[in-house]
Enzyme design. Structure first.
Site: not given
Ligand code: C5P
Length: 232
Positions: A10, A32, A59-60, A63-65, A67, A190, A210-211
């Site tokens: 990120d 990711k 990881d995008l 979430h849309d219709i 089509n 989180q 991530g962090r």
């Molecule tokens: O920094 P951290 O460990 O919290 O990063 C978690 C990653 O997982 C982030 O990129 C976040 O967008 C992603 N994520 C999440 N929970 C979800 C889906 C994806 O934290 N349900």
């Protein structure tokens, strides 16, 4: 694919991401690419990390219709990532469309997983903001079953929900779990979290971290620690 640690890259831009990955001399962690980096740098970022030999979870969270998702997935399928995702809240019709779009003419496609409830969502927030009154665990299991029936390969969920997802959908259905923190670390935003060891014991297939790695004074050591606690 076996159990692995996926690093959530990120970062705000390409240089910060490459500077970070350059610290991993000789190693190619599964990474990711999320919204921040993708929106900043575009598909070229994916191609660059792919060319450097990394496996990629894009990881995008579409979430849309149906089509729109089908057409977007057809474009993403050309990037040759290893895993990508949608929100299960888009419903079965959207997830089925996502699979159609993602499947290449030769029948191959990246793994497709669904986000159940974000790991930052608590029971209270879900009830208040989404007007969903059922227990969070039931909601996650129901979303997972819907994703499984739509033909997806797994879900993103909290490690705390991994075993119930396996019970609902079978052992082969993948659980990709963010919300992982070291026992001695910060939880940040989180909510439904556990340690890498805890995630292993609970049956996660992949942890997304991530962090705790990207913000660590020694990211490589933090990654090694994660890998050891999760896979040993
Ligand atoms: O920094 P951290 O460990 O919290 O990063 C978690 C990653 O997982 C982030 O990129 C976040 O967008 C992603 N994520 C999440 N929970 C979800 C889906 C994806 O934290 N349900």
């Amino acid at each position: 694919m076996g159990k692995d640690v996926i690093i959530a890259c990120d970062f705000a831009g390409k240089q910060a991401c490459l500077d970070f990955l350059d610290k991993f001399t000789g190693r190619k962690p599964f990474v990711k690419i999320g919204m921040e980096l993708f929106y900043a740098e575009g598909p070229q970022m994916v191609r660059e990390l792919k060319a450097r030999g990394h496996k990629i979870f894009l990881d995008l969270k579409l979430h849309d219709i149906p089509n729109t998702v089908e057409k977007a997935m057809a474009v993403l399928s050309k990037l040759e990532v290893d895993m990508c995702n949608v929100h299960a809240a888009g419903t079965a019709a959207m997830m089925e469309a996502a699979i159609r779009g993602l499947t290449r003419p030769d029948g191959t496609r990246p793994l497709l997983i669904a986000v159940t409830q974000l790991t930052s969502t608590s029971q209270e927030r879900m009830e208040r903001d989404l007007l969903i009154a059922q227990p969070l665990e039931e909601v996650v299991s129901h979303y997972a079953k819907t994703a499984c029936n739509a033909g997806l390969d797994g879900v993103v969920c909290s490690p705390l929900e991994a075993s119930q997802v396996k019970t609902a959908c079978g052992a082969a259905f993948l659980t990709v779990t963010p919300g992982v923190r070291f026992a001695d670390g910060e939880s940040g935003d989180q909510v439904r979290i556990t340690t890498p060891e805890g995630a292993k014991a609970l049956g996660s297939d992949y942890i997304v971290v991530g962090r705790p790695i990207t913000d660590a004074p020694d990211p490589v050591a933090a990654y090694e620690r994660c890998l050891k606690e999760f896979t040993d």
